[in-house]
Design a protein around this motif. Structure first.
Motif, PDB file in Angstrom:
ATOM      1  N   GLY A 145       0.980  -1.202  -0.040  1.00  0.00           N
ATOM      2  CA  GLY A 145      -0.015   0.038   0.145  1.00  0.00           C
ATOM      3  C   GLY A 145       0.834   1.287   0.163  1.00  0.00           C
ATOM      4  O   GLY A 145       0.505   2.076  -0.604  1.00  0.00           O
ATOM      5  N   LEU A 148       2.284   1.789  -3.557  1.00  0.00           N
ATOM      6  CA  LEU A 148       0.978   2.227  -4.443  1.00  0.00           C
ATOM      7  C   LEU A 148       1.017   3.717  -4.265  1.00  0.00           C
ATOM      8  O   LEU A 148       0.599   4.636  -4.983  1.00  0.00           O
ATOM      9  CB  LEU A 148      -0.133   1.432  -3.959  1.00  0.00           C
ATOM     10  CG  LEU A 148      -1.183   1.919  -4.744  1.00  0.00           C
ATOM     11  CD1 LEU A 148      -1.251   2.026  -6.162  1.00  0.00           C
ATOM     12  CD2 LEU A 148      -2.367   1.334  -4.388  1.00  0.00           C
ATOM     13  N   VAL A 152       1.359   6.891  -6.590  1.00  0.00           N
ATOM     14  CA  VAL A 152       0.069   7.778  -6.981  1.00  0.00           C
ATOM     15  C   VAL A 152       0.518   9.203  -6.811  1.00  0.00           C
ATOM     16  O   VAL A 152       0.207  10.064  -7.516  1.00  0.00           O
ATOM     17  CB  VAL A 152      -1.202   7.249  -5.962  1.00  0.00           C
ATOM     18  CG1 VAL A 152      -2.193   8.251  -6.226  1.00  0.00           C
ATOM     19  CG2 VAL A 152      -1.830   5.636  -6.580  1.00  0.00           C
ATOM     20  N   ILE A 170      -3.592   6.084 -12.283  1.00  0.00           N
ATOM     21  CA  ILE A 170      -3.870   5.750 -11.185  1.00  0.00           C
ATOM     22  C   ILE A 170      -4.475   4.294 -10.804  1.00  0.00           C
ATOM     23  O   ILE A 170      -4.407   3.272 -10.031  1.00  0.00           O
ATOM     24  CB  ILE A 170      -4.655   6.652 -10.345  1.00  0.00           C
ATOM     25  CG1 ILE A 170      -3.856   8.009 -10.182  1.00  0.00           C
ATOM     26  CG2 ILE A 170      -5.121   6.464  -8.864  1.00  0.00           C
ATOM     27  CD1 ILE A 170      -4.659   9.212  -9.571  1.00  0.00           C
ATOM     28  N   THR A 174      -3.326   0.736  -9.234  1.00  0.00           N
ATOM     29  CA  THR A 174      -4.015   0.321  -8.034  1.00  0.00           C
ATOM     30  C   THR A 174      -4.301  -1.389  -8.590  1.00  0.00           C
ATOM     31  O   THR A 174      -4.172  -2.238  -7.433  1.00  0.00           O
ATOM     32  CB  THR A 174      -5.378   1.184  -7.867  1.00  0.00           C
ATOM     33  OG1 THR A 174      -5.177   2.535  -7.709  1.00  0.00           O
ATOM     34  CG2 THR A 174      -6.286   0.428  -6.702  1.00  0.00           C
ATOM     35  N   HIS A 293      -6.544  -4.544   1.204  1.00  0.00           N
ATOM     36  CA  HIS A 293      -6.714  -4.189  -0.136  1.00  0.00           C
ATOM     37  C   HIS A 293      -7.752  -3.050  -0.217  1.00  0.00           C
ATOM     38  O   HIS A 293      -7.651  -1.921  -0.776  1.00  0.00           O
ATOM     39  CB  HIS A 293      -7.472  -5.164  -1.131  1.00  0.00           C
ATOM     40  CG  HIS A 293      -6.000  -6.185  -1.252  1.00  0.00           C
ATOM     41  ND1 HIS A 293      -6.408  -7.419  -1.472  1.00  0.00           N
ATOM     42  CD2 HIS A 293      -4.716  -5.616  -1.545  1.00  0.00           C
ATOM     43  CE1 HIS A 293      -5.126  -8.003  -1.669  1.00  0.00           C
ATOM     44  NE2 HIS A 293      -4.077  -7.119  -1.705  1.00  0.00           N
ATOM     45  N   THR A 296      -6.458   0.494   1.036  1.00  0.00           N
ATOM     46  CA  THR A 296      -5.791   0.800   0.117  1.00  0.00           C
ATOM     47  C   THR A 296      -6.379   1.333  -0.782  1.00  0.00           C
ATOM     48  O   THR A 296      -5.992   2.742  -1.277  1.00  0.00           O
ATOM     49  CB  THR A 296      -4.605  -0.412  -0.413  1.00  0.00           C
ATOM     50  OG1 THR A 296      -3.997  -0.811   0.492  1.00  0.00           O
ATOM     51  CG2 THR A 296      -3.851   0.539  -1.606  1.00  0.00           C
ATOM     52  N   VAL A 297      -7.397   1.015  -1.213  1.00  0.00           N
ATOM     53  CA  VAL A 297      -8.397   1.300  -2.490  1.00  0.00           C
ATOM     54  C   VAL A 297      -9.023   2.683  -2.054  1.00  0.00           C
ATOM     55  O   VAL A 297      -9.135   3.720  -2.497  1.00  0.00           O
ATOM     56  CB  VAL A 297      -9.289   0.430  -2.908  1.00  0.00           C
ATOM     57  CG1 VAL A 297     -10.294   0.989  -3.915  1.00  0.00           C
ATOM     58  CG2 VAL A 297      -8.449  -0.586  -3.683  1.00  0.00           C
ATOM     59  N   VAL A 300      -6.463   5.663  -1.873  1.00  0.00           N
ATOM     60  CA  VAL A 300      -6.270   6.076  -3.318  1.00  0.00           C
ATOM     61  C   VAL A 300      -7.580   6.676  -3.966  1.00  0.00           C
ATOM     62  O   VAL A 300      -7.488   7.724  -4.529  1.00  0.00           O
ATOM     63  CB  VAL A 300      -6.114   4.657  -4.253  1.00  0.00           C
ATOM     64  CG1 VAL A 300      -5.959   5.216  -5.823  1.00  0.00           C
ATOM     65  CG2 VAL A 300      -4.477   4.347  -3.762  1.00  0.00           C
TER      66      VAL A 300
END
Length: 565
Positions: A145, A148, A152, A170, A174, A293, A296-297, A300
């Motif tokens: 994460g 990422l 980003v 992005i 992801t 996950h 993390t999403v 983002v």
């Protein structure tokens, strides 16, 4: 008096800017009588009021049907701070204080550097820099994460990315990080609730059919309605979504949907899923998407939403500035053209009277007025053409004394009519040079006309035009001096702004900016000298030749025509 601005950054009125002061309350609403009128069906007729309490601007909701949100939080009454975002109906408005309304900032003089590393000399610093410069850049595959988010953040500050390419990049990062198979970014319509696909990505190992990505409306509606992210590991058994069976039939095993929430509004959703065949889904294959996950999403999606909101703000600012520039341009040019047409009508009237009464002196007088206004029209059009586009100077060998002498001859009649003494002092040993004769002619002409206007209403007004050559610096020189009232130091920078004119209805505010633009195209500049009570002196200087032409000196020495270059 305190001043502030309301800038509509999203909604039907995007790009509209409203100025407000502490002397008057501002009512925001849909009614015609509102100070800030929004074409938004979700806005009440009198939605909110902004007033000043002597120290700050205060917003108060006027019992509106849909309420008012400040930075995403519902508010009935609140003090506004610079940068606050107001959501009124489907419209998003940025509140900005004027520079004079900002609180005083701590002075930079309070910072003092301490020389505490005397032993570290310059050679050591250079050595460190060389080592760092030679080190190969690490190429990381975003697996965690943090990695990422790092990538980003790099994409968010890349200036060449359009909104679509930014979101696409992005999304791809992801997908690789969470090892999902497909993904898309769906944005809300600015004046509605429909979702529009902006970006779509598919990993290489994803199921290739069907080509179109099915998106569960049940999931997206749930996220938009509740404003929370969801992860489903078995859509057919998830009670939140009525369309679970249809999702499985489309080959979707797992899905993550995260809201794209900015500071004040939910802008859309980030949607990812994993795909597998029906028999694999029923056989209990291992799951790939986890709560980590999901977090993390969500992060983002939040970053993407803030970037999108910032870009919308910048777009609204550009649009507002464009509207303001268009309005200013139309206003200034309309006044100037109106004055020219009044002069033409006056001249035509005298010509008509002369023809009617058979008086040649009236005809000559009227024709003189018409001719002068024709010249004003020509000058206006040429200035507009010169300023409207970038151009490469048409370099030719020319005599500066001859070019400037033609300007003096052209303006002599107007100077005499205004009662101004005009003198041209031809410089000695001014060499033949390579420059755009027509461009320099227009630049000097604008400044000479400006000087004549400056001394027209004073006794014994005088303008002196002088050419010269600085042999040491290899620079061509033209100076235009007048004995007018002079230009204060704090106003010298603004005189080169477009439509900044101190001559009232007589000037367009284009002449001086055009002159500076022409000199810059030659690699030169315009310098202003003198002050109040000292007159004004404009000095135009530019290189004798063009540095991109290596044999310019030989060409000038041989006096060869430019076609041989």
């Amino acid at each position: 008096m305190f001043r502030a601005t309301l800038l509509v950054i999203n909604g039907a009125n995007r790009g509209s800017r409203f100025e407000m002061t502490s002397a008057q309350d501002v009512v925001i609403g849909r009614s015609v009588g509102c100070n800030v009128r929004l074409d938004d069906s979700e806005v009440s007729r009198h939605h909110a009021r902004i007033s000043h309490n002597g120290e700050s601007f205060v917003l108060k909701d006027l019992n509106s049907a849909n309420g008012t949100r400040i930075n995403g939080v519902a508010a009935t009454e609140r003090i506004l701070k610079n940068g606050d975002t107001l959501q009124i109906g489907a419209s998003v408005i940025a509140f900005q204080l004027a520079d004079t309304s900002h609180p005083a900032l701590p002075s930079a003089d309070q910072i003092r550097f301490v020389e505490d590393s005397r032993s570290l000399d310059q050679s050591a610093i250079l050595q460190l820099l060389e080592v760092d410069a030679d080190a190969p850049a690490a190429i990381l595959k975003p697996q965690s994460g943090l990695e990422l988010l790092y990538h980003v953040a790099e994409e968010l500050v890349t200036p060449v990315n359009t909104l679509e390419t930014l979101l696409q990049r992005i999304l791809e990062l992801t997908l690789n990080a969470v090892e999902a198979d497909r993904g898309c970014v769906l944005l809300k319509d600015p004046v509605g609730v429909d979702l529009t696909a902006i970006a779509f990505a598919r990993r290489g190992n994803a199921i290739s059919k069907p080509q179109q990505m099915p998106v569960s409306r049940s999931i997206t509606d749930y996220v938009l309605r509740h404003g929370t992210a969801v992860r489903t590991s078995d859509a057919s058994l998830d009670e939140r979504f009525s369309a679970g069976n249809s999702i499985v039939s489309e080959g979707i095993r797992e899905a993550i949907c995260a809201p794209m929430r900015g500071r004040s509004d939910l802008l859309g959703v980030f949607y990812l899923d994993t795909t597998m065949a029906m028999d694999q889904a029923m056989s209990g294959a291992p799951k790939r998407l986890t709560d980590e996950h999901l977090r993390t999403v969500v992060t983002v999606a939040r970053q993407a939403a803030l970037a999108l909101e910032s870009r919308q703000f910048q777009d609204a600012m550009v649009r507002a500035e464009r509207f303001a520039a268009m309005g200013q341009t139309i206003t200034v040019l309309s006044h100037h053209i109106k004055n020219i047409l009044q002069g033409v009508r006056g001249g035509s009237y005298l010509i008509g009277k002369g023809l009617e009464q058979h008086k040649d002196e009236l005809i000559h007088q009227g024709w003189g007025i018409v001719e002068r206004n024709q010249t004003r029209i020509y000058d206006l059009v040429m200035d507009m053409l010169s300023f409207s586009k970038d151009r490469v100077p048409s370099l030719q060998l020319a005599d500066l004394n001859k070019v400037v002498g033609e300007v003096a001859e052209l303006t002599a009649a107007r100077a005499a009519e205004c009662g101004v003494t005009l003198e041209f002092r031809r410089g000695e040993e001014v060499p033949i040079a390579l420059f755009d004769a027509e461009g320099i002619h227009r630049a000097v002409l604008n400044i000479v006309n400006n000087a004549i206007d400056a001394v027209e209403e004073i006794a014994r007004g005088a303008v002196v035009i002088q050419t010269g050559y600085d042999k040491t610096a290899d620079m061509m020189l033209v100076a235009v001096s007048d004995n007018g009232p002079g230009i204060p130091e704090d106003q010298r920078a603004s005189i080169f702004n477009v439509f900044e004119s101190s001559k009232g209805a007589r000037g367009t505010g284009i002449g001086l900016p055009v002159s500076r633009k022409i000199l810059r195209e030659h690699g030169g500049r315009v310098r202003v000298e003198g002050g109040p009570g000292q007159g004004t002196r404009f000095v135009l200087s530019w290189p004798r030749g063009n540095a991109t032409i290596p044999d310019i000196n030989m060409l000038i020495a041989n006096n060869e025509p430019p076609e041989k270059m």
